[in-house]
Design a protein around this motif. Structure first.
Motif, mmCIF file in Angstrom:
data_model
loop_
_atom_site.group_PDB
_atom_site.id
_atom_site.type_symbol
_atom_site.label_atom_id
_atom_site.label_comp_id
_atom_site.label_asym_id
_atom_site.label_seq_id
_atom_site.Cartn_x
_atom_site.Cartn_y
_atom_site.Cartn_z
ATOM 1 N N ARG A 90 0.833 -1.214 0.000
ATOM 2 C CA ARG A 90 0.000 0.000 0.000
ATOM 3 C C ARG A 90 0.863 1.258 0.000
ATOM 4 N N PHE A 91 1.890 1.289 0.824
ATOM 5 C CA PHE A 91 2.734 2.481 0.892
ATOM 6 C C PHE A 91 3.636 2.609 -0.330
ATOM 7 N N ARG A 92 3.992 1.498 -0.943
ATOM 8 C CA ARG A 92 4.707 1.556 -2.220
ATOM 9 C C ARG A 92 3.819 2.202 -3.290
ATOM 10 N N ARG A 93 2.517 1.834 -3.283
ATOM 11 C CA ARG A 93 1.591 2.432 -4.258
ATOM 12 C C ARG A 93 1.434 3.924 -4.027
ATOM 13 N N LEU A 94 1.298 4.345 -2.775
ATOM 14 C CA LEU A 94 1.183 5.775 -2.480
ATOM 15 C C LEU A 94 2.442 6.523 -2.920
ATOM 16 N N ALA A 95 3.604 5.945 -2.644
ATOM 17 C CA ALA A 95 4.857 6.568 -3.077
ATOM 18 C C ALA A 95 4.933 6.619 -4.594
ATOM 19 N N SER A 96 4.477 5.581 -5.252
ATOM 20 C CA SER A 96 4.493 5.535 -6.712
ATOM 21 C C SER A 96 3.643 6.645 -7.313
ATOM 22 N N VAL A 97 2.490 6.919 -6.712
ATOM 23 C CA VAL A 97 1.622 8.008 -7.185
ATOM 24 C C VAL A 97 2.358 9.347 -7.074
ATOM 25 N N ALA A 98 3.037 9.571 -5.952
ATOM 26 C CA ALA A 98 3.789 10.818 -5.774
ATOM 27 C C ALA A 98 4.912 10.934 -6.796
ATOM 28 N N LEU A 99 5.633 9.849 -7.023
ATOM 29 C CA LEU A 99 6.742 9.872 -7.983
ATOM 30 C C LEU A 99 6.237 10.121 -9.395
ATOM 31 N N ARG A 100 5.086 9.556 -9.728
ATOM 32 C CA ARG A 100 4.491 9.791 -11.047
ATOM 33 C C ARG A 100 4.105 11.266 -11.190
ATOM 34 N N ALA A 101 3.531 11.850 -10.149
ATOM 35 C CA ALA A 101 3.158 13.268 -10.176
ATOM 36 C C ALA A 101 4.391 14.150 -10.340
ATOM 37 N N TRP A 102 5.522 13.693 -9.814
ATOM 38 C CA TRP A 102 6.769 14.439 -9.932
ATOM 39 C C TRP A 102 7.517 14.097 -11.220
ATOM 40 N N ASP A 103 6.961 13.188 -12.023
ATOM 41 C CA ASP A 103 7.533 12.789 -13.310
ATOM 42 C C ASP A 103 8.972 12.286 -13.159
ATOM 43 N N VAL A 128 14.569 2.759 -7.097
ATOM 44 C CA VAL A 128 15.340 2.862 -5.852
ATOM 45 C C VAL A 128 14.481 3.441 -4.725
ATOM 46 N N VAL A 129 13.654 4.431 -5.034
ATOM 47 C CA VAL A 129 12.799 5.019 -4.001
ATOM 48 C C VAL A 129 11.816 3.981 -3.459
ATOM 49 N N LEU A 130 11.197 3.209 -4.343
ATOM 50 C CA LEU A 130 10.261 2.191 -3.873
ATOM 51 C C LEU A 130 10.972 1.102 -3.066
ATOM 52 N N HIS A 131 12.182 0.756 -3.467
ATOM 53 C CA HIS A 131 12.984 -0.180 -2.670
ATOM 54 C C HIS A 131 13.244 0.426 -1.288
ATOM 55 N N GLY A 132 13.543 1.723 -1.255
ATOM 56 C CA GLY A 132 13.780 2.409 0.017
ATOM 57 C C GLY A 132 12.557 2.405 0.915
ATOM 58 N N VAL A 133 11.391 2.697 0.341
ATOM 59 C CA VAL A 133 10.146 2.665 1.119
ATOM 60 C C VAL A 133 9.963 1.283 1.740
ATOM 61 N N THR A 134 10.120 0.257 0.932
ATOM 62 C CA THR A 134 9.934 -1.115 1.415
ATOM 63 C C THR A 134 10.934 -1.459 2.509
ATOM 64 N N GLU A 135 12.196 -1.202 2.276
ATOM 65 C CA GLU A 135 13.244 -1.591 3.226
ATOM 66 C C GLU A 135 13.127 -0.821 4.539
ATOM 67 N N LEU A 136 12.933 0.487 4.471
ATOM 68 C CA LEU A 136 12.892 1.277 5.694
ATOM 69 C C LEU A 136 11.666 0.936 6.544
ATOM 70 N N LEU A 137 10.504 0.758 5.905
ATOM 71 C CA LEU A 137 9.312 0.394 6.668
ATOM 72 C C LEU A 137 9.391 -1.042 7.189
ATOM 73 N N ALA A 138 9.953 -1.952 6.399
ATOM 74 C CA ALA A 138 10.117 -3.331 6.859
ATOM 75 C C ALA A 138 11.029 -3.383 8.083
ATOM 76 N N ASN A 139 12.069 -2.559 8.093
ATOM 77 C CA ASN A 139 12.964 -2.528 9.246
ATOM 78 C C ASN A 139 12.250 -2.030 10.494
ATOM 79 N N VAL A 140 11.369 -1.043 10.349
ATOM 80 C CA VAL A 140 10.596 -0.577 11.506
ATOM 81 C C VAL A 140 9.704 -1.704 12.009
ATOM 82 N N SER A 141 9.006 -2.378 11.095
ATOM 83 C CA SER A 141 8.094 -3.447 11.522
ATOM 84 C C SER A 141 8.853 -4.599 12.187
ATOM 85 N N ARG A 142 10.064 -4.833 11.764
ATOM 86 C CA ARG A 142 10.837 -5.957 12.285
ATOM 87 C C ARG A 142 11.613 -5.616 13.563
ATOM 88 N N HIS A 143 12.153 -4.397 13.666
ATOM 89 C CA HIS A 143 13.122 -4.108 14.728
ATOM 90 C C HIS A 143 12.677 -3.099 15.776
#
Length: 140
Positions: A28-41, A49-64
């Motif tokens: 869900r948060f990858r999709r929201l980020a994708s919408v913002a990136l598309r708006a920013w062209d 890389v940004v979507l990978h960052g969203v996934t990794e940083l949020l996954a680390n919060v959920s895990r640690h």
């Protein structure tokens, strides 16, 4: 943050979401980020890389992090995009050379290699971890 009201031609420079980091919500948060990136062209390499960052940083919060309430921010820096996650843990990440046979432990190392900058710092409320990805035309 919007610099002026919508409809004036000025684009939104920051998107921010207060959320509870759960693995089942990462898409869900990858999709929201994708919408913002598309708006920013943004070009495909930035989106990847940004979507990978969203996934990794949020996954680390959920895990640690004991309290997974956090803030995800995407910021258009003009020539770069920054992904920032603010969480409530003061424990800073450790990035080491990964054990390539392990099931986990490679995410931040890979993200650091893909991004132009990866950083973290303690804050009064916990910590902030960020990734900056250049969107300049001459990139790689």
């Amino acid at each position: 943050m919007t610099l002026t009201t919508p409809g004036t031609g000025t684009r939104r420079l920051t998107h921010s979401w207060l959320l509870t980091a759960r693995r089942e919500d990462l898409a869900r948060f990858r999709r929201l980020a994708s919408v913002a990136l598309r708006a920013w062209d943004q070009p495909p390499h930035v989106v990847e890389v940004v979507l990978h960052g969203v996934t990794e940083l949020l996954a680390n919060v959920s895990r640690h992090v004991d309290n997974p309430r956090c803030t995800l921010e995407l910021t258009d820096l003009g020539g770069a995009v920054r992904v920032t996650v603010h969480d409530r843990s003061p424990v800073l990440p450790r990035i080491t050379l990964p054990d390539w046979t392990a099931e986990e432990g490679r995410g931040l190392w890979l993200l650091r290699e893909m991004a132009d900058e990866l950083g973290f710092e303690r804050t009064d409320e916990g910590k902030r971890v960020w990734v900056r990805v250049s969107s300049d035309a001459g990139y790689r």
